[in-house]
Design a protein around this motif. Structure first.
Motif, mmCIF file in Angstrom:
data_model
loop_
_atom_site.group_PDB
_atom_site.id
_atom_site.type_symbol
_atom_site.label_atom_id
_atom_site.label_comp_id
_atom_site.label_asym_id
_atom_site.label_seq_id
_atom_site.Cartn_x
_atom_site.Cartn_y
_atom_site.Cartn_z
ATOM 1 N N UNK A 250 0.871 -1.173 0.000
ATOM 2 C CA UNK A 250 0.000 0.000 0.000
ATOM 3 C C UNK A 250 0.906 1.221 0.000
ATOM 4 N N UNK A 251 0.848 2.003 -1.067
ATOM 5 C CA UNK A 251 1.710 3.169 -1.189
ATOM 6 C C UNK A 251 1.262 4.304 -0.259
ATOM 7 N N UNK A 252 2.253 4.949 0.347
ATOM 8 C CA UNK A 252 2.035 6.138 1.186
ATOM 9 C C UNK A 252 1.123 5.857 2.385
ATOM 10 N N UNK A 253 1.118 4.609 2.857
ATOM 11 C CA UNK A 253 0.269 4.268 4.006
ATOM 12 C C UNK A 253 0.956 4.534 5.333
ATOM 13 N N UNK A 254 2.251 4.782 5.315
ATOM 14 C CA UNK A 254 2.979 5.032 6.556
ATOM 15 C C UNK A 254 2.838 6.475 7.001
ATOM 16 N N UNK A 255 2.246 6.686 8.163
ATOM 17 C CA UNK A 255 2.044 8.025 8.712
ATOM 18 C C UNK A 255 2.480 8.027 10.171
ATOM 19 N N UNK A 256 3.482 8.891 10.511
ATOM 20 C CA UNK A 256 4.272 9.728 9.629
ATOM 21 C C UNK A 256 5.250 8.882 8.813
ATOM 22 N N UNK A 257 5.718 9.394 7.669
ATOM 23 C CA UNK A 257 6.596 8.586 6.811
ATOM 24 C C UNK A 257 7.935 8.252 7.455
ATOM 25 N N UNK A 258 8.337 8.999 8.489
ATOM 26 C CA UNK A 258 9.610 8.727 9.164
ATOM 27 C C UNK A 258 9.400 8.047 10.510
ATOM 28 N N UNK A 259 8.301 7.285 10.632
ATOM 29 C CA UNK A 259 8.022 6.620 11.912
ATOM 30 C C UNK A 259 9.174 5.708 12.306
ATOM 31 N N UNK A 260 9.691 4.935 11.341
ATOM 32 C CA UNK A 260 10.853 4.082 11.583
ATOM 33 C C UNK A 260 12.117 4.816 11.125
ATOM 34 N N UNK A 261 13.190 4.843 11.921
ATOM 35 C CA UNK A 261 14.446 5.443 11.454
ATOM 36 C C UNK A 261 15.057 4.651 10.299
ATOM 37 N N UNK A 262 14.777 3.349 10.248
ATOM 38 C CA UNK A 262 15.241 2.467 9.168
ATOM 39 C C UNK A 262 14.391 1.204 9.225
ATOM 40 N N UNK A 263 14.401 0.436 8.131
ATOM 41 C CA UNK A 263 13.654 -0.812 8.153
ATOM 42 C C UNK A 263 14.264 -1.752 9.194
ATOM 43 N N UNK A 264 13.446 -2.284 10.101
ATOM 44 C CA UNK A 264 13.981 -3.207 11.098
ATOM 45 C C UNK A 264 14.612 -4.433 10.439
ATOM 46 N N UNK A 265 15.666 -4.939 11.033
ATOM 47 C CA UNK A 265 16.339 -6.109 10.484
ATOM 48 C C UNK A 265 15.550 -7.366 10.829
ATOM 49 N N UNK A 266 15.836 -8.433 10.097
ATOM 50 C CA UNK A 266 15.172 -9.712 10.335
ATOM 51 C C UNK A 266 16.137 -10.833 10.036
ATOM 52 N N UNK A 267 16.064 -11.885 10.870
ATOM 53 C CA UNK A 267 16.911 -13.055 10.619
ATOM 54 C C UNK A 267 16.372 -13.892 9.470
ATOM 55 N N UNK A 268 15.129 -13.624 9.038
ATOM 56 C CA UNK A 268 14.551 -14.308 7.887
ATOM 57 C C UNK A 268 14.934 -13.523 6.638
ATOM 58 N N UNK A 269 16.019 -13.943 5.973
ATOM 59 C CA UNK A 269 16.568 -13.151 4.874
ATOM 60 C C UNK A 269 15.587 -13.008 3.719
ATOM 61 N N UNK A 270 14.776 -14.037 3.443
ATOM 62 C CA UNK A 270 13.841 -13.929 2.330
ATOM 63 C C UNK A 270 12.770 -12.883 2.603
ATOM 64 N N UNK A 271 12.337 -12.796 3.873
ATOM 65 C CA UNK A 271 11.333 -11.798 4.228
ATOM 66 C C UNK A 271 11.928 -10.399 4.145
ATOM 67 N N UNK A 272 13.122 -10.224 4.719
ATOM 68 C CA UNK A 272 13.758 -8.903 4.693
ATOM 69 C C UNK A 272 13.987 -8.437 3.260
ATOM 70 N N UNK A 273 14.478 -9.315 2.407
ATOM 71 C CA UNK A 273 14.744 -8.933 1.022
ATOM 72 C C UNK A 273 13.465 -8.562 0.286
ATOM 73 N N UNK A 274 12.375 -9.284 0.568
ATOM 74 C CA UNK A 274 11.099 -8.967 -0.081
ATOM 75 C C UNK A 274 10.627 -7.574 0.338
#
Length: 267
Positions: A192-216
């Motif tokens: 869903x485009x532009x659904x994040x409010x505020x757009x800077x809620x996360x300082x960065x995408x959280x990391x994940x040990x599931x590499x396929x999920x993180x890459x997607x």
């Protein structure tokens, strides 16, 4: 907090509380939740999140918080809203699921999920056969994927490069229209485009040990986008197994009636 706790359960080191539904929350309790989450997760833009989404708490059917007993501080919050559309599948929209970092790899996620699930099931809504949420956090998707080990439970989107399940994609379109009206949605990816409010809620995408999920997630999401995740419990057997994951069980109707208690229990 000024509102009366509707229900609670004690766990090792913390209590999980059910507060009144959002429309009944006092301003003082709403402020207590926001301030508690700010202290618990200072790296997230909590203040602007609630400022931009004024109805985040007020339109929820279920408001659950976890409070550390020693400090009295909020360490997690889970809120949800039930959607019932005429001629469409009903679903539970998980609006907030926030856990302070030091509790993210503990049993708290299981405890607050199980407590919430039992309260939804005991309510007038009944068991949520469809649960949906929007997220920028690949860890959340990874946690939801655990349920697909149970036959009869499906998760959208599929991230294996194959076309999406047509029925799940159609359900996702219905849900996206209900919870993100007017925003561009890709049924092929779940974005869903532009659904994040505020757009800077996360300082960065959280990391994940599931590499396929993180890459997607990294491949498809910009910081202001959100992934729509939809879990569908399609059979009674799958429902019972999902409940068992949280130590919940359904009692025989006759036994429950004889005991004068609801046909539901927590182990």
């Amino acid at each position: 907090m000024t509102d009366k706790v509707q229900d609670s359960r004690q766990f090792q080191g913390y209590s999980v509380l059910q507060l009144p539904p959002g429309p009944e929350l006092s301003q003082e309790t709403s402020a207590w939740i926001v301030q508690g989450l700010e202290r618990a997760m200072p790296s997230l833009n909590i203040r602007d999140y609630f400022r931009a989404k004024g109805s985040t708490l007020s339109d929820c059917d279920f408001v659950i918080v976890a409070v550390e007993r020693d400090s009295g501080q909020i360490i997690a919050a889970l809120t949800s809203r039930w959607h019932q559309g005429e001629g469409q599948r009903s679903f539970l929209h998980l609006k907030i699921l926030m856990i302070t970092p030091r509790y993210q790899k503990t049993r708290l996620i299981n405890d607050i999920w199980g407590f919430h699930l039992a309260r939804v099931h005991l309510s007038r809504f009944g068991f949520p056969h469809v649960i949906a949420l929007r997220t920028y956090n690949p860890v959340v998707f990874g946690a939801m994927r655990i349920f697909t080990r149970i036959d009869g439970i499906r998760l959208y989107p599929g991230i294996d490069g194959q076309p999406q399940d047509p029925a799940m994609a159609a359900l996702a379109e219905q849900i996206a229209d209900a919870i993100s009206p007017g925003l561009a949605f890709s049924a092929a990816t779940g974005v869903i485009r532009q659904a994040g409010v505020p757009p800077d809620f996360y300082p960065a995408m959280p990391s994940s040990r599931k590499s396929d999920v993180y890459q997607y997630f990294a491949r498809h999401l910009a910081p202001s986008d959100r992934m729509l995740c939809v879990l569908s419990v399609d059979t009674e057997a799958a429902k019972q197994k999902a409940l068992a994951l949280f130590g919940l069980r359904q009692q025989p109707a006759g036994a429950a009636a004889a005991a004068g208690s609801p046909a539901w229990a927590e182990n």
